[in-house]
Design a protein around this motif. Structure first.
Motif, PDB file in Angstrom:
ATOM      1  N   UNK A  25       0.644  -1.180  -0.044  1.00  0.00           N
ATOM      2  CA  UNK A  25      -0.164  -0.081   0.121  1.00  0.00           C
ATOM      3  C   UNK A  25       0.882   1.146   0.143  1.00  0.00           C
ATOM      4  N   UNK A  26       2.158   1.347   0.706  1.00  0.00           N
ATOM      5  CA  UNK A  26       2.768   2.722   0.876  1.00  0.00           C
ATOM      6  C   UNK A  26       3.536   2.548  -0.664  1.00  0.00           C
ATOM      7  N   UNK A  27       3.927   1.466  -1.207  1.00  0.00           N
ATOM      8  CA  UNK A  27       4.630   1.772  -2.518  1.00  0.00           C
ATOM      9  C   UNK A  27       3.425   2.312  -3.603  1.00  0.00           C
ATOM     10  N   UNK A  32       1.309   6.434  -7.398  1.00  0.00           N
ATOM     11  CA  UNK A  32       0.130   7.085  -7.608  1.00  0.00           C
ATOM     12  C   UNK A  32       0.592   8.703  -7.607  1.00  0.00           C
ATOM     13  N   UNK A  33       1.179   9.027  -6.489  1.00  0.00           N
ATOM     14  CA  UNK A  33       1.577  10.451  -6.338  1.00  0.00           C
ATOM     15  C   UNK A  33       2.505  10.839  -7.698  1.00  0.00           C
ATOM     16  N   UNK A  34       3.396   9.759  -8.081  1.00  0.00           N
ATOM     17  CA  UNK A  34       4.441  10.427  -9.087  1.00  0.00           C
ATOM     18  C   UNK A  34       3.837  10.156 -10.508  1.00  0.00           C
ATOM     19  N   UNK A  39       1.669  13.232 -15.150  1.00  0.00           N
ATOM     20  CA  UNK A  39       0.167  13.614 -15.981  1.00  0.00           C
ATOM     21  C   UNK A  39       0.188  15.072 -15.851  1.00  0.00           C
ATOM     22  N   UNK A  40       0.236  15.688 -14.524  1.00  0.00           N
ATOM     23  CA  UNK A  40       0.084  17.334 -14.414  1.00  0.00           C
ATOM     24  C   UNK A  40       1.298  17.956 -15.200  1.00  0.00           C
TER      25      UNK A  40
END
Length: 53
Positions: A25-27, A32-34, A39-40
């Motif tokens: 879950x931490x990975x 997901x943040x990366x 994308x942004x």
């Protein structure tokens, strides 16, 4: 040489599964943040290029 006498592979795979299940879950949060950041950044770059031309 028979390595199954030296190493307990069943125990090692159980420990590997346990560590991966507790850490995944931490990975996934970091991944997901990366991906959101990439994308942004892509969208901002696309918008800036479109605005210039």
């Amino acid at each position: 040489m028979n390595l199954s006498d030296i190493w307990d592979w069943t125990f090692m795979w159980q420990m590997f599964r346990n560590f991966s299940a507790s850490g995944s879950p931490f990975v996934m949060i970091v991944v997901a943040v990366a991906l959101c950041g990439m994308l942004l950044g892509f969208l901002v770059d696309l918008f800036m290029k479109r605005k210039r031309s």
